[in-house]
Design an enzyme around this catalytic site. Structure first.
Site, PDB file in Angstrom:
ATOM      1  N   CYS A 200       0.829  -1.207   0.000  1.00 57.66           N
ATOM      2  CA  CYS A 200       0.000   0.000   0.000  1.00 57.66           C
ATOM      3  C   CYS A 200       0.864   1.258   0.000  1.00 57.66           C
ATOM      4  O   CYS A 200       1.662   1.471  -0.907  1.00 57.66           O
ATOM      5  CB  CYS A 200      -0.984  -0.060   1.162  1.00 57.66           C
ATOM      6  SG  CYS A 200      -2.426   1.001   0.965  1.00 57.66           S
ATOM      7  N   HIS A 201       0.740   2.115   1.024  1.00 57.30           N
ATOM      8  CA  HIS A 201       1.533   3.340   1.126  1.00 57.30           C
ATOM      9  C   HIS A 201       2.937   3.087   1.693  1.00 57.30           C
ATOM     10  O   HIS A 201       3.736   4.017   1.782  1.00 57.30           O
ATOM     11  CB  HIS A 201       0.830   4.365   2.031  1.00 57.30           C
ATOM     12  CG  HIS A 201      -0.363   5.003   1.409  1.00 57.30           C
ATOM     13  ND1 HIS A 201      -1.612   4.431   1.463  1.00 57.30           N
ATOM     14  CD2 HIS A 201      -0.499   6.163   0.719  1.00 57.30           C
ATOM     15  CE1 HIS A 201      -2.483   5.218   0.843  1.00 57.30           C
ATOM     16  NE2 HIS A 201      -1.830   6.275   0.377  1.00 57.30           N
ATOM     17  N   ALA A 202       3.254   1.859   2.062  1.00 48.38           N
ATOM     18  CA  ALA A 202       4.562   1.555   2.645  1.00 48.38           C
ATOM     19  C   ALA A 202       5.703   1.818   1.676  1.00 48.38           C
ATOM     20  O   ALA A 202       6.840   2.004   2.100  1.00 48.38           O
ATOM     21  CB  ALA A 202       4.609   0.104   3.123  1.00 48.38           C
ATOM     22  N   GLY A 203       5.410   1.853   0.379  1.00 46.76           N
ATOM     23  CA  GLY A 203       6.442   2.143  -0.614  1.00 46.76           C
ATOM     24  C   GLY A 203       7.122   3.487  -0.402  1.00 46.76           C
ATOM     25  O   GLY A 203       8.217   3.725  -0.918  1.00 46.76           O
TER      26      GLY A 203
END
Length: 174
Positions: free
Chosen positions: A106-109
């Site tokens: 998800c937004h962990a990138g």
């Protein structure tokens, strides 16, 4: 017990995506891994974006990349705060450069982007950070899970079964 004797590092801060932290946390423990969840403060209770509390088991500042076999980063909005911590970026970069598994969903990138390890990697994420990943030199695709060398990435909580399956498969080989 495919991950017996493996040590996993995860990060936590407020507004983490509850399922993206908890599902891999318990799934990796189930496979025999020791999972350390490091936050800005040891023993602090952090609240997920859906309200679930999680107490950190370590402080990020005390972590050493050599002590871990893989890194799993949950999404939510915590990664945007965590990527401002030079120690988070150092740990991410060192684990990656050692050829160990780095998994992000998800937004962990945002954390691997700020650690400058995405150039030339094919990955996925929530569409909300597609441009960020591409601007960092990654090749973005819309798939439930992508494995490229030592990185595993997924888009959203619905992808967690595939995400964990590929993390376990890749980590068991290393």
């Amino acid at each position: 017990m495919k991950l017996k004797d493996k040590r996993v590092l995860m990060f936590v801060d407020n507004v983490f995506e509850d399922m993206e932290l908890l599902y891999p946390y318990y799934r990796l423990i189930e496979e025999g891994a020791e999972v350390v969840v490091a936050g800005p403060e040891y023993g602090e209770v952090y609240t997920g974006k859906n309200g679930y509390p999680f107490r950190s088991t370590a402080a990020i500042a005390d972590m050493n990349a050599d002590d871990f076999d893989l890194l799993v980063i949950a999404g939510g909005f915590a990664p945007d705060k965590l990527r401002r911590d030079p120690k988070v970026l150092e740990l991410t970069r060192e684990i990656h450069e050692a050829g160990k598994v780095v998994a992000h969903i998800c937004h962990a990138g945002w954390i691997p982007i700020s650690a400058r390890i995405m150039k030339g990697f094919t990955c996925t994420s929530t569409p909300g950070i597609k441009d960020d990943l591409e601007n960092a030199g990654a090749i973005w695709v819309d798939e439930e899970v992508v494995v490229d060398r030592n990185q595993v990435s997924s888009r959203k909580p619905d992808d967690l079964p595939a995400f964990c399956r590929e993390i376990i498969k890749l980590a068991a080989k290393s």
